[in-house]
Design an enzyme around this catalytic site. Structure first.
Site, mmCIF file in Angstrom:
data_model
loop_
_atom_site.group_PDB
_atom_site.id
_atom_site.type_symbol
_atom_site.label_atom_id
_atom_site.label_comp_id
_atom_site.label_asym_id
_atom_site.label_seq_id
_atom_site.Cartn_x
_atom_site.Cartn_y
_atom_site.Cartn_z
ATOM 1 N N SER B 326 135.619 -18.108 56.036
ATOM 2 C CA SER B 326 135.711 -17.055 55.019
ATOM 3 C C SER B 326 137.132 -16.806 54.524
ATOM 4 O O SER B 326 137.316 -16.127 53.509
ATOM 5 C CB SER B 326 135.151 -15.744 55.574
ATOM 6 O OG SER B 326 133.811 -15.939 55.948
ATOM 7 N N ASP B 350 121.844 -9.336 47.776
ATOM 8 C CA ASP B 350 121.965 -10.209 48.951
ATOM 9 C C ASP B 350 120.876 -9.866 49.954
ATOM 10 O O ASP B 350 120.957 -8.835 50.633
ATOM 11 C CB ASP B 350 123.348 -9.995 49.580
ATOM 12 C CG ASP B 350 123.423 -10.610 50.968
ATOM 13 O OD1 ASP B 350 122.530 -11.391 51.357
ATOM 14 O OD2 ASP B 350 124.409 -10.297 51.684
ATOM 15 N N ASP B 365 123.136 -15.523 55.440
ATOM 16 C CA ASP B 365 124.334 -14.698 55.451
ATOM 17 C C ASP B 365 124.640 -14.387 56.910
ATOM 18 O O ASP B 365 123.739 -14.332 57.744
ATOM 19 C CB ASP B 365 124.067 -13.395 54.671
ATOM 20 C CG ASP B 365 125.354 -12.621 54.425
ATOM 21 O OD1 ASP B 365 126.396 -13.021 54.988
ATOM 22 O OD2 ASP B 365 125.321 -11.632 53.686
ATOM 23 N N HIS B 371 123.650 -7.851 52.640
ATOM 24 C CA HIS B 371 124.532 -6.747 52.275
ATOM 25 C C HIS B 371 123.971 -5.896 51.148
ATOM 26 O O HIS B 371 124.595 -4.938 50.717
ATOM 27 C CB HIS B 371 125.897 -7.294 51.819
ATOM 28 C CG HIS B 371 126.712 -7.872 52.945
ATOM 29 N ND1 HIS B 371 126.599 -9.183 53.328
ATOM 30 C CD2 HIS B 371 127.621 -7.302 53.781
ATOM 31 C CE1 HIS B 371 127.429 -9.426 54.330
ATOM 32 N NE2 HIS B 371 128.063 -8.289 54.636
ATOM 33 N N CYS B 384 130.767 -11.285 52.097
ATOM 34 C CA CYS B 384 129.366 -11.615 51.845
ATOM 35 C C CYS B 384 129.218 -13.101 51.495
ATOM 36 O O CYS B 384 129.775 -13.576 50.506
ATOM 37 C CB CYS B 384 128.852 -10.753 50.686
ATOM 38 S SG CYS B 384 127.269 -11.284 50.078
#
Lengths: 380, 630
Positions: B326, B350, B365, B371, B384
């Site tokens: 990330s 999401d 996820d 999320h 996310c």
């Protein structure tokens, strides 16, 4: 060259003092002067060769003093003493050599010394340089000269047996000088030229045999190195290359006393012992070399004169042989240092640092003086 | 028979005298031969031998220049030279080699290796009277013992030389590198003249990169020597030019803090000053003592270092290639905005998974259940994955590759960091060439969250973060700050060739930076715990990188396996937001979550740099966070 006139002059006009005094002291003034000149010059060169180490020069000076005393002692003795003692000395010498081989004290893998409690260590091989010619002269002078074949054979045996024993030590240089001394006696005694021819023929056969069966590897190495010093520039050839460089760089008149770079920068090994000629050549040049060789020549001339005028065969043979041995010293040493001959450990007589050979040499000159000064005056 | 009787004495005398004349002739001939020989040597060949003699007398010796010193930005010495004594032998002067070696073994501790190396060198061709080293780095006692027994050890010398010493070696080994003895390959490479007399050469790091600068120029002296090579007198001397003393951007205090923060763990921290590109700290933990390598490390000690499961010799900061996870999202956010794949007000739903095609395989996820509604800011702040899956597919691999390479991924973008690896920035062509397969959309999905093929080193992450902090302006990472002499740094520091990243709308930079600030300060920011109570605003991004496999030949116990299978924790960030002074990237191997493990470490670095270094005994890490793991 002035040597010839010198030869005659010294015959009639001794350099100094009334003849009587010299006879009484049993000193031959001409020879004495030449020797002192040589020794003094030698010390000057040694001071340089030993890197201006005064202690070395002092030690050598003391040794030379001792050697001079030995010479004078020998000069006092009548030649007949040497003749009578020759066989006994010879027997003792052979015994000494045998003892060295059996129980000798070694240095650098060679056994040369005999340590008898209560006596200073000495090398019997050194003694033989005197004793062998005495013995050979004693033996040959008992017979009619020129000697017969079997007398020649015995005389040669007298030389070769100790020579062989010394090679075993191993000490090539000394054995060469001992053997030469004996052979010179035979030559002076009048061995026929045919025999000499035969002898050389024999040597030429024996040499290869020696090479393969007698000589040690390091001796062969020396010979090979001599033939091509470049082949081993760091080992055996190093000394030769460096000494030639020292001699050659000296030029006509040298770099000057104490200015020799080769010796002082330690390129030259043994610069105060066997290779001291290189120091002289470097610092005093060709002129210095010539002076030294002429000095040796004069000594030899004087000694040969003494031999030629000696009164009996024993004295003549002994004097002649000792003189020629002295010459061999000079020739082998200078030849070796200048790369003409293989490296055999022969010092430059009366110049190289070292006691034993100097004492022997001076003793030999003592014998010569004895022969010269004990002549019975028959007629002028 | 009685002497002289019945003998023709006159005849005998004449015979003798004839023989004497023959001998006299012989003497003349042979002496003439000697004189001729002397004439040949001394007169005819005089010039040859004079030349030889001069060559003998005067040797040109090289004088090794002292190596330049290395300082940190505050002039703390990092690399110096100290005299080291070693025992050497001149084989030509050693009488009995075996006996001498036996004696020496009685006086000093000489390892098997030293012995072997010595015997090996003994057999190699060498200069006459050259000294062969037997053992380096004698201690005082050994030197004294040798001095006492010197007279019975001909050919044995104790020689001193200046040898590199790293006073803070454990801290700086990976950043600074080290010097070592010149080996055979290097001998082929170096200028034999300039290195005559030098025994050491930079092997890695700064020492290697700035070798020429640090080495200096060899000097000469014409000396009178003896055959043993012993110098008697210096005739003339041209002094060597010492190596330049250099200063690095590194701050040793920050470097030390980085090591303390990672103490007992494995990982790397890189801190860069965005405005200059200067590397303030470059830590790879565990470190090692580079001094061991200078004079040659023992086989046993080396085996221990190289076999250690913690890999102390491995420079994680420059050579550790991890999936960036990330931490790549801020750069991808810039790419997505600028390429038009997303807009600032684009929001997505999401649900916790993403499908390329209806009914296709789901990409999950990290947060079960998803999320909910997220825009780009939230997608960055809460990390996310689904938003970025979609953005990645929308951009496609070519666009992503283009932007990511502008951030310095896939290449070594540093100016003077020796040995930095370039990671792996996948592209269509790369996949075709390496895997003989086309680039699938699924590959883009993986790349969207920094997984899949993508690999980056911590240094690359710090570099990209620094570019972000600079709002697209490039200032390539560099170690060298300045040279203490009068030489200009421009002569030795390579010039950077990176174009600043120009965005259609430069406001996009602020947007993404604010999103990163949200990570730290937002109510839902993944690293909000690490930024608690800070008097300044910071920007960051957490991440994790999966550990795929364990090395097979290593043994682990249960506990260790669990520990070593944990994800690597990652964090990138900079501070303060509006005037970035420091950009860092942190990786803690098997640290679990970036927010829980790596972010507090970065916070401690920021605090130290911006507010002052912690006092002795102060807690280093401000409260670690709860919850989020990305």
């Amino acid at each position: 060259m002035a040597a010839g006139s010198m030869f005659n002059e010294s015959l009639r006009h001794p350099l100094s003092g009334p003849r009587g005094i010299w006879s009484f002291l049993h000193i031959d003034p001409v020879l004495m002067l030449l020797l002192l000149a040589l020794i003094a010059g030698g010390l000057v060169v040694l001071y340089s060769g030993a890197d201006q180490n005064m202690a070395v020069v002092k030690a050598q000076g003391v040794r030379m003093g001792v050697a001079l005393v030995v010479m004078l002692v020998f000069a006092q003795l009548d030649p007949s003493v040497f003749r009578r003692w020759a066989p006994w000395l010879f027997a003792a010498g052979i015994a000494g050599l045998a003892a060295v081989l059996l129980v000798g004290v070694g240095a650098k893998g060679a056994q040369r010394w005999l340590a008898i409690p209560g006596l200073p260590r000495f090398q019997p091989s050194e003694l033989m340089k005197l004793v062998v010619p005495m013995m050979a002269a004693w033996y040959l002078s008992r017979h009619y000269l020129p000697p017969r074949l079997r007398h020649v054979a015995v005389a040669l045996l007298i030389a070769l047996v100790p020579m062989a024993m010394i090679i075993l030590q191993p000490d090539l240089g000394t054995s060469l000088l001992v053997g030469a001394a004996g052979i010179f006696v035979v030559f002076f005694a009048g061995i026929s030229w045919r025999l000499i021819g035969a002898f050389f023929a024999m040597v030429s056969v024996a040499a290869p045999l020696m090479w393969f069966f007698v000589m040690r590897d390091y001796q062969k190495q020396r010979v090979l190195t001599l033939l091509d010093p470049q082949s081993d520039p760091l080992g055996a050839g190093w000394n030769i290359i460096q000494s030639k460089t020292a001699i050659g760089s000296g030029g006509m008149d040298g770099k000057g006393w104490l200015q020799g770079t080769q010796s002082h920068l330690e390129f030259l090994p043994e610069s105060h012992t066997d290779f001291i000629v290189a120091v002289l050549a470097e610092e005093f040049g060709f002129v210095g070399m010539l002076t030294l060789l002429v000095l040796y020549m004069l000594i030899i001339l004087r000694c040969l004169y003494i031999a030629a005028t000696a009164q009996d065969s024993f004295s003549r043979l002994l004097a002649g042989a000792l003189t020629m041995t002295f010459f061999i010293y000079v020739f082998v040493n200078v030849g070796m240092v200048s790369g003409l001959l293989p490296v055999v450990g022969v010092p430059l007589p009366l110049v190289s640092y070292g006691g034993t050979s100097s004492v022997t040499l001076m003793a030999a000159f003592g014998v010569l003086m004895s022969i010269q000064t004990h002549r019975r005056m028959i007629s002028a | 028979m009685p002497w002289g009787e019945f003998k023709d004495t006159a005849a005998e005398r004449r015979l003798f005298q004839r023989r004497t004349v023959v001998m006299l002739l012989l003497v003349f001939v042979l002496l003439s031969l000697l004189i001729a020989r002397m004439y040949q040597l001394q007169v005819v060949e005089h010039d040859i031998y004079t030349t030889l003699s001069d060559k003998n007398r005067v040797q040109v010796q090289s004088v090794a220049p002292p190596r330049g010193l290395v300082y940190d930005r505050n002039d703390v010495l990092l690399a110096e030279n100290r005299p080291v004594f070693s025992v050497t032998l001149v084989p030509e002067r050693v009488g009995d080699m075996e006996q001498t070696l036996a004696k020496l073994q009685g006086m000093l501790s000489i390892s098997e290796e030293d012995m072997e190396r010595f015997h090996r060198r003994l057999l190699e061709p060498r200069r006459p009277f050259q000294e062969l080293p037997l053992r380096y780095d004698l201690n005082e006692q050994e030197i004294a013992r040798l001095a006492v027994h010197r007279h019975e050890l001909p050919g044995v010398e104790v020689s001193a030389e200046l040898v590199r010493y790293y006073p803070h070696s454990e801290l700086t080994a990976h950043a600074l590198g080290y010097v070592g003895r010149i080996n055979r390959q290097e001998l082929q490479r170096i200028d034999p003249v300039n290195y005559a007399g030098t025994n050491y050469i930079g092997k890695s790091g700064v020492e290697r990169f700035y070798e020429q600068l640090l080495h200096g120029r060899v000097g000469y002296q014409h000396v009178e020597t003896n055959a043993r090579g012993r110098t008697l007198r210096v005739l003339e001397r041209e002094n060597p030019v010492p190596g330049e003393d250099i200063r690095l951007h590194m701050d040793l205090r920050l470097q030390q803090l980085a090591h303390e923060l990672l103490d007992g763990r494995r990982g790397a921290i890189i801190a860069i000053e965005p405005s200059t590109g200067g590397i303030l700290a470059l830590a790879s933990v565990p470190g090692f003592d580079a001094n061991l390598f200078v004079t040659g490390i023992g086989v046993e000690a080396y085996r221990e270092l190289s076999k250690s499961v913690d890999k102390p010799l491995f420079n994680r900061a420059l050579r550790g290639q991890y999936p960036p996870g990330s931490t790549l999202k801020p750069m991808l956010a810039v790419a997505a905005l600028d390429s038009g794949a997303v807009t600032r007000d684009k929001t997505i739903w999401d649900p916790g998974y993403f499908r390329l095609t209806p009914g296709g395989r789901p990409w999950r996820d990290w947060k079960r259940g998803g999320h909910g509604w997220v825009d780009l800011t939230a997608a960055v702040a809460e990390s996310c994955d689904i938003y970025f899956y979609e953005a990645a597919v929308a951009m496609g691999v070519d666009t992503m590759h283009q932007y990511l390479s502008e951030f310095g991924f896939g290449e070594d973008a540093t100016l003077d960091v020796a040995g930095a690896l370039s990671g792996l920035l996948p592209s269509r062509d790369w996949k075709r060439a390496v895997h003989s397969e086309p680039w699938y959309p699924g590959d883009s999905v993986n790349l969207g969250i920094g997984q899949g093929y993508m690999l980056a080193t911590p240094l690359q992450l710090a570099t990209a973060t620094s570019v972000l902090a600079n709002r697209g302006n490039w200032s390539e990472p560099r170690l060298l700050k300045d040279i203490k002499g009068d030489r200009s740094i421009d002569d030795v520091l390579p010039t950077g060739n990176h174009q600043s990243i120009e965005l259609e709308n430069s406001e996009d930079w602020e947007y993404v930076v604010e999103a990163m600030a949200e990570v730290m300060h937002g109510s839902k920011g993944t690293a909000r715990g690490a930024a608690k109570g800070a008097p300044y605003r910071m920007a960051g991004k957490t991440g994790t990188a999966q550990v795929f496999s364990l090395a097979e030949d290593e043994e682990y116990d249960e506990e260790e396996i669990r520990e070593r299978l944990r994800d690597h924790a990652l964090f990138v960030g900079f501070a303060p937001v509006d005037d970035p002074q420091i950009a860092v990237s942190v990786i803690v191997e098997n640290g679990g979550s970036g927010s829980g493990t790596a972010a507090p470490v970065a916070r401690a670095m920021f605090d130290a740099w911006l507010l002052g270094f912690p006092e002795e005994g102060e807690a280093l890490v401000v409260g670690s966070s709860e919850g989020a793991s990305h």
